[in-house]
Motif scaffolding. Structure first.
Motif, mmCIF file in Angstrom:
data_model
loop_
_atom_site.group_PDB
_atom_site.id
_atom_site.type_symbol
_atom_site.label_atom_id
_atom_site.label_comp_id
_atom_site.label_asym_id
_atom_site.label_seq_id
_atom_site.Cartn_x
_atom_site.Cartn_y
_atom_site.Cartn_z
ATOM 1 N N GLY A 209 0.793 -1.225 0.000
ATOM 2 C CA GLY A 209 0.000 0.000 0.000
ATOM 3 C C GLY A 209 0.821 1.268 0.000
ATOM 4 N N ASP A 210 2.076 1.225 0.487
ATOM 5 C CA ASP A 210 2.905 2.432 0.497
ATOM 6 C C ASP A 210 3.831 2.527 -0.700
ATOM 7 N N GLY A 211 3.659 1.631 -1.709
ATOM 8 C CA GLY A 211 4.387 1.793 -2.965
ATOM 9 C C GLY A 211 5.549 0.843 -3.177
ATOM 10 N N LEU A 212 5.862 -0.062 -2.250
ATOM 11 C CA LEU A 212 6.957 -1.013 -2.448
ATOM 12 C C LEU A 212 6.446 -2.242 -3.200
ATOM 13 N N ILE A 213 7.208 -2.668 -4.228
ATOM 14 C CA ILE A 213 6.823 -3.835 -5.025
ATOM 15 C C ILE A 213 7.087 -5.100 -4.210
ATOM 16 N N ILE A 214 6.051 -5.955 -4.068
ATOM 17 C CA ILE A 214 6.171 -7.202 -3.312
ATOM 18 C C ILE A 214 6.574 -8.348 -4.233
ATOM 19 N N ALA A 215 5.937 -8.421 -5.397
ATOM 20 C CA ALA A 215 6.256 -9.476 -6.364
ATOM 21 C C ALA A 215 5.914 -8.975 -7.756
ATOM 22 N N ARG A 216 6.647 -9.461 -8.764
ATOM 23 C CA ARG A 216 6.401 -9.023 -10.135
ATOM 24 C C ARG A 216 6.778 -10.125 -11.103
ATOM 25 N N ASN A 217 6.059 -10.224 -12.144
ATOM 26 C CA ASN A 217 6.416 -11.124 -13.246
ATOM 27 C C ASN A 217 6.267 -10.328 -14.543
ATOM 28 N N PRO A 218 7.339 -10.241 -15.351
ATOM 29 C CA PRO A 218 8.634 -10.931 -15.198
ATOM 30 C C PRO A 218 9.621 -10.125 -14.361
ATOM 31 N N ASN A 219 10.880 -10.648 -14.296
ATOM 32 C CA ASN A 219 11.998 -9.987 -13.609
ATOM 33 C C ASN A 219 11.670 -9.707 -12.152
ATOM 34 N N ASN A 220 11.217 -10.744 -11.443
ATOM 35 C CA ASN A 220 10.798 -10.553 -10.058
ATOM 36 C C ASN A 220 11.937 -10.045 -9.181
ATOM 37 N N GLU A 221 13.085 -10.721 -9.210
ATOM 38 C CA GLU A 221 14.182 -10.357 -8.311
ATOM 39 C C GLU A 221 14.731 -8.976 -8.609
ATOM 40 N N ARG A 222 14.596 -8.522 -9.860
ATOM 41 C CA ARG A 222 15.114 -7.201 -10.243
ATOM 42 C C ARG A 222 14.277 -6.071 -9.651
ATOM 43 N N PHE A 223 12.978 -6.309 -9.490
ATOM 44 C CA PHE A 223 12.080 -5.220 -9.097
ATOM 45 C C PHE A 223 11.531 -5.325 -7.680
ATOM 46 N N VAL A 224 11.612 -6.484 -7.017
ATOM 47 C CA VAL A 224 11.066 -6.630 -5.666
ATOM 48 C C VAL A 224 11.781 -5.657 -4.722
#
Length: 633
Positions: A209-224
């Motif tokens: 909720g405060d804007g931090l990325i928890i998980a993403r696909n693709p490139n999860n480790e790059r953006f978490v």
């Protein structure tokens, strides 16, 4: 039919034909462009719908995952609050937690922490796994019993990014007893998102909720763990709603994206499903270009045929125009005149301008024809001129003469005098106005100079006695209305006759000019007035000034002349000096007094200054005390 109407009919024909061709081409292009844009919009809308379905599904999945963690945490909290944190209870719960972690793949770890931050469960489970204790401080400081979803952190044990969910448990006395913690791997969430095939360059992100990325696909480790709190999705008030479509340029990869966001109603989570706009629109773009090429070719063919038609009509118009050129006589007379002759249409545009416009207003005829006839008139004069023109267009008046200011190309502005007369069609209706204008700037300047001479003293440049008397009446009336004070200084050059006798009249004139300059320097407000009252006597009118203020101004004038050091051997001070008398009153309280009472009071103060030895300022008392007769006493 009049000549003007014949020429107007001829000139409108090719214009109408050209307008028809242009409108046809524009209509074809407009309709085609609108259809293509509608098709593009339909593609984007379809993508938004698809992203909405994905976002809703993944939001439900995230909530279900956290609910699964929370159900286990709630059970452990309940057990701890009933049985305490003794070794046997912790040992039993440790086995239960380990078994639950093994049974549910999405659970990364489960642990119990006491009120001092010590791990009560097996160190291998959690102590070496988490490197963040924000959740512990939150529960330690807050008495709330709700589940707390923390930020993504790195696991020290296996290097994975995990998300924490924790709850507080209390001691029997209600004080803080510790924390039960559960985590879920961001890698698990990212792997789950791979199942959704929504485009080659699409993406799905779960954001705190405060804007931090928890998980993403693709490139999860790059953006978490990366913050997107500065993105409009978190700052724009219009986007702070539960869900909606969102088009933006991604701050992560720079791609223009079409997306849909969904905020969780139970947890501080947001799911954002996006697809690359360029990839999405590529098939539409290829088809649209192909279709528009056919449309452009058709429009060009229509334009060529239309151009040929208009050219033929223009050629016929030029031939017909030679038969209706009976306006040459009017042009000959107008162009031979030193005055500027103009013809104004009903739309207030200039239809004809004679060559003398270059001399009168500084513009050539071809620069003025077709422009607004009243555009150059001074803003203060334009309403009056506009009213006259409107009346003539309505037929209320046939002729008018008026004077106004107008912009000149080389000069700032000039004064013009215009004689206007309406022109009519054969049926008597008004079809325009003819104006003959001449430059009267020199005449106006002479009038202004004469007006100035009538109110200005030629020797000193100050106001003369006539102007002083007029202003005194005006300021008296204003002070009466406003119930304010009015001050007056009467100033006399000491021993001026002996100065003239000793140094001559030219030197006397120069002395008066110096005194006038000193007095004029004290005119610091719009209402103040310095005047030569007569001979070597001056007066200064000070509106809205009480006796104290009047005295300050008078003393500055007296001191300035004394300090100027103009040599005057016959004066005991050895220099030119002034005697100043001042008076102030409030006309609203002197109902029976008039302007003469103020002048007489100041004059009496002046004589008192002279009697007192000169080179000094004397102030009168209130007018009523000086003039009991005038005040009714």
């Amino acid at each position: 039919m009049s000549l003007a109407s014949q020429r107007a009919g001829l000139s409108r024909l090719p214009l109408r034909a050209a307008a028809f061709v242009v409108l046809t081409c524009v209509a074809i292009l407009g309709v085609s462009g609108w259809r293509e844009w509608a098709a593009r919009d339909a593609v984007l809308k379809g993508a938004e719908t698809e992203m909405a379905n994905v976002a809703r599904s993944l939001t439900q999945h995230a909530e279900d995952s956290l609910d699964l963690l929370d159900s286990g945490v709630v059970g452990v909290v309940s057990r701890l609050e009933m049985d305490g944190t003794g070794p046997s209870t912790i040992a039993k719960l440790g086995k239960v937690l380990e078994a639950r972690k093994t049974a549910v793949a999405r659970i990364h770890s489960l642990a119990i922490i006491d009120d001092q931050g010590n791990w009560l469960t097996s160190p291998g489970t959690i102590a070496s796994t988490l490197s963040d204790d924000t959740f512990f401080r939150h529960h330690q400081l807050s008495p709330k019993r709700d589940a707390y979803v923390g930020h993504p952190v790195k696991s020290v044990l296996d290097g994975q990014s995990v998300v924490t969910l924790s709850r507080r448990f209390n001691k029997p006395d209600g004080s803080f007893g510790g924390v039960v913690l559960a985590t879920i791997s961001a890698g698990y969430l990212s792997h789950f998102y791979e199942q959704f095939e929504i485009g080659r360059n699409s993406s799905v992100a779960l954001v705190h909720g405060d804007g931090l990325i928890i998980a993403r696909n693709p490139n999860n480790e790059r953006f978490v763990g990366r913050s997107v709190a500065d993105a409009p999705l978190f700052r724009d008030p219009s986007l702070q709603r539960p869900s909606g479509a969102y088009r933006f340029k991604s701050p992560l990869d720079g791609a223009q994206r079409v997306s849909f966001f969904k905020r969780s109603g139970r947890y501080p989570l947001l799911v954002l499903a996006t697809v690359d706009q360029d990839e999405l629109l590529a098939p539409w773009r290829a088809a649209a270009i192909s279709r528009m090429l056919y449309v452009v070719a058709l429009v060009m063919l229509i334009a060529i045929i239309g151009a040929v038609l208009v050219r033929q009509l223009q050629r016929g118009q030029r031939m017909a125009a030679a038969l209706v050129e009976k306006e040459a006589h009017f042009r000959l007379l107008a162009e031979g005149s030193s005055d500027m002759v103009t013809r104004i249409g009903l739309d207030e545009r200039l239809r004809y301008v004679s060559p003398s416009s270059n001399r009168v207003v500084g513009w050539r005829p071809n620069q003025l024809i077709g422009t607004d006839a009243l555009a150059g008139i001074h803003p203060e004069d334009r309403p009056h001129v506009q009213a006259i023109v409107d009346a003539m267009k309505r037929g209320d008046m046939d002729e008018a003469r008026l004077t106004y200011r107008n912009v000149h190309r080389q000069k700032s502005e000039v004064w013009l005098e215009s004689t206007m007369r309406v022109t009519r069609k054969d049926n008597g209706t008004v079809d325009g106005v003819v104006a003959i204008s001449r430059d009267i700037t020199e005449q106006k300047n002479l009038e202004t100079r004469l007006e100035t001479l009538a109110i200005e003293d030629s020797l000193t440049g100050l106001a003369n006695r006539r102007r002083f008397d007029e202003r005194l009446k005006e300021e008296w009336a204003r002070a009466y209305r406003d119930r304010s004070s009015l001050g007056l200084l009467m100033i006399d050059v000491d021993h001026f006759k002996s100065y003239n006798d000793e140094y001559g009249h030219p030197a006397g004139d120069a002395c008066l000019r110096v005194v006038a300059k000193v007095i004029a320097a004290e005119v610091q407000r719009t209402g103040d007035l310095a005047a030569r009252y007569g001979g070597e006597e001056f007066a200064m009118l000070l509106p809205n000034t009480d006796a104290a203020g009047c005295a300050r101004v008078g003393e500055r004038i007296r001191s300035a002349v004394h300090d100027a050091g103009l040599v005057h051997a016959s004066n005991p001070a050895a220099c030119v000096t002034l005697s100043v008398g001042g008076a102030a009153c409030r006309p609203a309280f002197e109902r029976t007094a008039g302007t003469d009472s103020l002048v007489e009071a100041a004059d009496q103060a002046l004589y008192a200054a002279k009697d007192g030895g000169r080179d000094r300022l004397m102030m009168s008392g209130e007018v009523t005390t000086l003039l009991p007769k005038a005040s009714g006493q």
